[in-house]
Motif scaffolding. Structure first.
Motif, mmCIF file in Angstrom:
data_model
loop_
_atom_site.group_PDB
_atom_site.id
_atom_site.type_symbol
_atom_site.label_atom_id
_atom_site.label_comp_id
_atom_site.label_asym_id
_atom_site.label_seq_id
_atom_site.Cartn_x
_atom_site.Cartn_y
_atom_site.Cartn_z
ATOM 1 N N UNK A 1 6.567 -5.366 2.163
ATOM 2 C CA UNK A 1 5.942 -5.657 0.869
ATOM 3 C C UNK A 1 5.607 -4.374 0.128
ATOM 4 N N UNK B 1 6.312 -0.989 -1.739
ATOM 5 C CA UNK B 1 7.439 -0.488 -2.522
ATOM 6 C C UNK B 1 7.367 1.015 -2.709
ATOM 7 N N UNK C 1 1.507 2.284 -1.379
ATOM 8 C CA UNK C 1 1.313 0.882 -0.984
ATOM 9 C C UNK C 1 1.405 0.739 0.535
ATOM 10 N N UNK D 1 -1.888 1.736 1.963
ATOM 11 C CA UNK D 1 -2.926 0.727 1.733
ATOM 12 C C UNK D 1 -2.763 -0.454 2.698
ATOM 13 N N UNK D 2 -1.500 -0.868 2.892
ATOM 14 C CA UNK D 2 -1.248 -1.996 3.799
ATOM 15 C C UNK D 2 -1.606 -1.595 5.237
ATOM 16 N N UNK E 1 -5.340 -1.752 5.768
ATOM 17 C CA UNK E 1 -5.826 -3.132 5.921
ATOM 18 C C UNK E 1 -5.456 -3.646 7.317
#
Lengths: 378, 252
Positions: B70, B72, B76, B79-80, B83
């Protein structure tokens, strides 16, 4: 031939419309022979010409083989996963004169626009069904459901849902960006028909009468940082083969231009409305509908495909096994029906009224894997 | 014989990493058992759900390897990963950065940047990549714990179409090479292991087979066979036949 852009409509540089229409206008579906279909089915990659063969009349007799190929493509990209969502209509006010639509502003139907309190109650009621993805819809009236109203609705939906899509009137790039920042990441705009004359005859007035502003909506959304864009022609409104080809080309060319975007297609057929019970899809029977879905799956194996509640339960359950990947469940196309009694009339009649739980169980029983969310906001 | 393989500070006996995206949830447990897998990958976005969370179907002794599917770009991906670490405590992260929704090919440039960002935050980065030597070297220098080149585009079951390039990575990179994506048959998994890959990852080949349990087992056996063959050192192949009564045998 087309009406001029309204003054508040953004013009973007784009060759997508020309590319689509050049090919569609020069395609004659009667020229395809059985051999073209067999050839298309044998190949690993499907070209535009192969796609045309697959949706041509002569391909109908190969529906079993076409379905088998579509199913293997579907499993290659999506496994057994079926994504669940439900639409939430927050307003049915409309400023357009779409001849076939229940929300047409000339129609004498019950109009409503939910307050934020009512929206939240609807969201809570839907959340209880276990859904995690929601599609927020409005009628196409900027006046009655402006961008800030929609942004606030998105903000509320974010409290309860993990994935938020929009089906609203087309807007400008900066407005898409604003709604993306508010928490929505997917937008769907139905072109209805790609044939300019048929389009004009069916969309008499209002913002929607501007064909080119509508056809460029997805591109503006991608420029505005939306993660994904959805497409669809209203099958039965114009020449369904040409509209199917145009829709596929619309995705094909935009994917080339914006390869990181996610793409989705819907296959709505005309349905009877409150004010016109006689509307029926004449050309597009279930055979043709499945043929179209399979051809999309083979030509554009990576796209999400939604199967509407316009279709009956058995068709939907089988369609998600073969080609579709997304299914709406627990659907109401009226305003405010999830939590309260209905306040505004429905856009169209639905043929699959099953609850989320019922569809979940039905799909489990045929070996599919319901997925409530597979998305993370970054 | 103790033949373990290491990713960062972690040691594993099984060299079969199972993907999870395409399974029917009820079948995952038996697939893991038949594969004898110790690691299963899954997208963070896939575990971001309250109904039928895939995590509830994974046996407790199995190591979860979250991936950044997810993402790109590198930011990102970070950040993923953050989490994912918060949710599962996992520090091993498979980095997937993909900017193409059609072929799902990884972006080596952004992936390299992501490796650096994750390594700086204390992760054990496992980059999924297109087998390119320069990019693999950059990822190694940026702090990758292993390199995960694709054998073929994901989900295609086309096997080791990048075989020669993966071989180059095996020769040149001093990190475990794990072949990820594209493997369609047990024989191809065996081939990758014979070449000297440290492990193989597969999902579609098993999930879309006629019998998931049996295919999981077939892959396990093939990976073990390939590993043994690699350790035993393969007999040489020759370009010319070697006759048992050579023509030139008369020469003194």
């Amino acid at each position: 031939m087309q009406n001029k852009y309204f003054s508040d409509m953004e013009i973007i540089e784009s060759d997508i419309e020309d590319k689509i229409l050049n090919i569609t206008n020069n395609t004659d579906f009667s020229k395809f022979k059985e051999d073209d279909v067999i050839y298309a089915l044998k190949k690993d990659t499907c070209t535009i010409d192969d796609f045309c063969a697959l949706i041509s009349p002569v391909a109908k007799k190969f529906i079993e083989q076409i379905a088998a190929k579509a199913k293997s493509e579907r499993e290659r990209f999506f496994g057994k996963n079926v994504y669940f969502f439900t639409p939430l209509y927050i307003s049915n006010y409309c400023e357009n004169h779409c001849v076939y639509c229940g929300f047409n502003c000339k129609n004498n139907i019950k109009r409503a626009k939910l307050s934020f309190n009512e929206i939240e109650n609807e969201l809570i009621a839907i959340k209880k069904t276990g859904l995690e993805e929601i599609l927020i819809l409005t009628g196409e009236s900027r006046k009655m459901s402006d961008i800030n109203y929609i942004a606030k609705a998105i903000g509320l939906a974010k409290k309860y849902f993990k994935n938020i899509g929009l089906e609203i009137y087309p807007i400008n790039t900066n407005e898409y960006n604003y709604l993306h920042k508010s928490g929505a990441d997917y937008i769907t705009v139905f072109q209805e028909t790609y044939n300019k004359e048929t389009y004009k005859a069916n969309h008499l007035k209002g913002h929607k009468s501007i064909y080119s502003y509508r056809i460029n909506a997805q591109e503006r959304a991608l420029k505005g940082n939306m993660r994904g864009v959805g497409f669809g022609a209203l099958l039965g409104l114009g020449d369904y083969m040409k509209d199917t080809l145009s829709t596929a080309l619309h995705i094909y060319f935009l994917q080339k231009k914006y390869p990181k975007g996610e793409f989705a297609v819907s296959v709505p057929r005309l349905r009877p409305t409150v004010t016109n019970l006689n509307i029926t899809p004449i050309d597009v029977g279930e055979l043709e509908l499945l043929q179209i879905m399979c051809a999309y799956r083979i030509f554009l194996p990576y796209v999400n495909m939604t199967i509407s509640t316009r279709e009956r339960a058995e068709f939907r359950d089988n369609a998600v096994k073969i080609a579709a990947t997304k299914i709406s469940a627990g659907v109401s196309t009226g305003i405010g029906e999830h939590a309260h009694k209905k306040e505004g009339d429905n856009q169209f009649e639905i043929a699959d009224p099953r609850s989320v739980k019922e569809i979940y169980t039905a799909l489990k029983n045929i070996g599919m894997q319901p997925v409530m969310n597979e998305y993370v906001w970054v | 014989m103790k033949d373990k393989f290491k990713i960062g500070k972690y040691e594993f006996k099984s060299r079969f990493i199972l993907g999870s995206g395409k399974f029917n949830l009820e079948l995952i447990k038996s697939a893991i058992e038949n594969a004898n897998a110790e690691i299963i990958t899954m997208a963070l976005r896939r575990i971001n759900t309250e109904t039928d969370n895939i995590l509830n179907f994974i046996p407790k002794n199995i190591k979860i390897l979250p991936n950044t599917s997810g993402a790109r770009n590198a930011d990102e991906a970070l950040r993923i990963a953050l989490i994912a670490r918060e949710l599962s405590g996992a520090d091993m992260i498979k980095i997937e950065v993909i900017k193409d929704s059609k072929y799902l090919l990884p972006d080596n440039y952004e992936t390299t940047k992501a490796v650096e960002k994750l390594a700086n935050k204390g992760f054990v980065p496992m980059p999924y990549m297109y087998p390119d030597l320069t990019a693999a070297r950059d990822m190694q220098n940026a702090g990758a714990a292993c390199i995960m080149p694709l054998g073929a585009p994901i989900g295609t079951n086309k096997g080791l179409i990048t075989k020669d390039f993966i071989q180059i990575l095996i020769e040149e990179i001093d990190l475990p090479i794990i072949v990820d994506a594209g493997i369609g048959k047990p024989s191809e998994a065996a081939c990758a292991m014979e070449m000297g890959a440290e492990a193989v990852m597969a999902n579609t080949a098993i999930a879309t087979s006629g019998n998931i349990q049996t295919m999981a087992k077939a892959f396990k056996l093939a990976i073990e066979a390939g590993r043994l063959a690699y350790l035993a050192k393969l007999g040489k192949t020759n370009d010319f036949a070697q006759a048992s009564s050579p023509l030139t045998g008369f020469l003194r």
